[in-house]
Design an enzyme around this catalytic site. Structure first.
Site, PDB file in Angstrom:
ATOM      1  N   CYS A 134     -19.988  -3.746 -16.652  1.00 56.99           N
ATOM      2  CA  CYS A 134     -19.780  -3.248 -15.293  1.00 56.99           C
ATOM      3  C   CYS A 134     -20.870  -3.748 -14.348  1.00 56.99           C
ATOM      4  CB  CYS A 134     -19.782  -1.723 -15.295  1.00 56.99           C
ATOM      5  SG  CYS A 134     -19.514  -1.039 -13.639  1.00 56.99           S
ATOM      6  N   CYS A 150     -13.871   0.787 -15.144  1.00 58.35           N
ATOM      7  CA  CYS A 150     -14.233   2.211 -15.081  1.00 58.35           C
ATOM      8  C   CYS A 150     -12.942   3.039 -15.133  1.00 58.35           C
ATOM      9  CB  CYS A 150     -15.019   2.476 -13.788  1.00 58.35           C
ATOM     10  SG  CYS A 150     -15.972   4.001 -13.787  1.00 58.35           S
ATOM     11  N   CYS A 192     -25.797   3.334 -12.163  1.00 57.53           N
ATOM     12  CA  CYS A 192     -24.826   4.380 -12.450  1.00 57.53           C
ATOM     13  C   CYS A 192     -25.460   5.576 -13.166  1.00 57.53           C
ATOM     14  CB  CYS A 192     -23.675   3.828 -13.283  1.00 57.53           C
ATOM     15  SG  CYS A 192     -22.390   5.055 -13.619  1.00 57.53           S
ATOM     16  N   CYS A 216     -18.973   0.160 -19.726  1.00 52.17           N
ATOM     17  CA  CYS A 216     -20.199   0.059 -18.939  1.00 52.17           C
ATOM     18  C   CYS A 216     -20.973  -1.243 -19.199  1.00 52.17           C
ATOM     19  CB  CYS A 216     -21.093   1.264 -19.227  1.00 52.17           C
ATOM     20  SG  CYS A 216     -20.302   2.846 -18.821  1.00 52.17           S
ATOM     21  N   GLU A 271       0.822  -1.208   0.000  1.00 48.53           N
ATOM     22  CA  GLU A 271       0.000   0.000   0.000  1.00 48.53           C
ATOM     23  C   GLU A 271       0.860   1.264   0.000  1.00 48.53           C
ATOM     24  OE1 GLU A 271      -2.971   0.225  -0.685  1.00 48.53           O
ATOM     25  OE2 GLU A 271      -3.694  -1.818  -0.398  1.00 48.53           O
TER      26      GLU A 271
END
Length: 342
Positions: free
Chosen positions: A203, A193, A209, A200, A41
């Site tokens: 998705c 995305c 959305c 889309c 991270e």
DNA sequence: AAGGCGGGGAT
DNA sequence: ATCCCAGCCTT
């Protein structure tokens, strides 16, 4: 937001990454190693997965546990971090490892709040570690999620002005599988995305959305005004002694490229002016190096000379073959390359 | 709230 | 050339 659909998508399309436990293994009870998740991270802050992979493998090979990293000299950590950028991360990484060993018996805190008290761990990273390692049901909001949520809600203002509203909305959607959900949403942002293309049709968040409904999802997120990047110019001086060794020195402990290794340069200003050579010698112009930082563009004229090493005492001399082991940021690797080294 | 802080991959 | 990336810290 349909987090179940996101998790179902993730179960089939999760990216395989060196620091990740797959959703199948996670379901089987395998838990991620907080040390490895934390290390990944930190490296991934403002840095792409592709750039991080080799560094992550190198670090975990050198220092398999937090105790090993805490015991390493800071110089070694900076040397291994060289080229990855944002060098304050490396200093904080080392300080954090030492804090975990010293104050927490070598065990990372298991809550976002506890993690965020450690150096280099902010709102995003603390939430990510807590969710991924401990399934704390906390909203994990990074650049990918900014984009996904800005589109999902067709957010009409820049994300920075609505960060807490997005966090609250996301928090309501966090399911029991908080770690997989966080990673799923990031994978969704990275692969479906994406910044310049939104796929889309495949998705899992298609139905709810708002940006897709409007018809132009890549309109979001709304970007704030971009400040133009000023240019700074200067000279860099590559000095070799009679044996061919190169003169290096350390940069100041604070500011740009703090604590990293460099060759001497002039000040960087709007105009470069005539080079003020550090020593009298037969200087040769070796061309120009251009390097783009976040907030300015740097153009350095590169000069080289063979010098008598008198009056150079703050730095050290390094054999050309040993340059790979120095904590040289990319800028100065470019400078050395222009001078025929590295 | 805004700005400093690297470097590279994708477009 | 531009964008932007699994952001944090200081002011």
């Amino acid at each position: 937001m349909d987090s179940a659909a996101v998790l179902a998508w993730y179960d089939h399309h999760a990216r395989e990454l060196p620091w990740r436990v797959s959703p199948a293994d996670r379901r089987a009870g395998l838990r991620p190693d907080p040390y490895r998740v934390w290390l990944s991270e930190i490296m991934l802050q403002q840095t792409t997965v592709a750039a991080v992979k080799a560094y992550f493998l190198r670090f975990t090979a050198l220092w398999p546990r937090v105790h090993d990293l805490a015991a390493a000299p800071l110089d070694s950590v900076l040397r291994e971090w060289a080229g990855l950028g944002y060098y304050a991360r490396a200093r904080n990484l080392h300080a954090c490892a030492q804090a975990v060993v010293r104050d927490h018996a070598g065990i990372f805190p298991d809550t976002a709040a506890g993690l965020q008290a450690l150096p280099g761990i902010g709102a995003y990273t603390s939430a990510a570690i807590a969710a991924i390692c401990f399934d704390e049901r906390v909203a994990v909001l990074d650049g990918n999620l900014d984009r996904v949520l800005a589109r999902y809600y067709a957010l009409k203002v820049p994300v920075r002005e609505a960060k807490e509203a997005l966090r609250g909305a996301l928090q309501l959607a966090v399911p029991e599988r908080a770690g997989d959900f966080a990673q799923a949403m990031m994978d969704l942002g990275a692969t479906i995305c994406a910044p310049r293309a939104a796929m889309c049709l495949v998705c899992p968040l298609h139905d709810g959305c708002e940006a897709r409904r409007e018809g132009e999802p890549t309109r979001y997120p709304i970007k704030p005004q971009k400040a133009e990047r000023p240019v700074r110019r200067g000279h860099a001086f590559v000095m070799q002694d009679a044996a061919g060794d190169v003169y290096l020195q350390s940069r100041p402990a604070k500011g740009l490229l703090a604590g990293m290794t460099e060759v001497p340069t002039s000040d960087w200003g709007e105009l470069s002016g005539d080079p003020a050579f550090p020593l009298v010698a037969d200087w040769r112009h070796r061309g120009q190096v251009v390097h783009v930082f976040t907030h300015f563009r740097l153009e350095l004229d590169v000069w080289s000379a063979v010098v008598a090493p008198d009056g150079l005492e703050t730095g050290w001399w390094a054999a050309p073959e040993a340059l790979g082991g120095e904590a040289l940021p990319t800028l100065f690797r470019k400078v050395l390359a222009a001078a025929g080294l590295d």
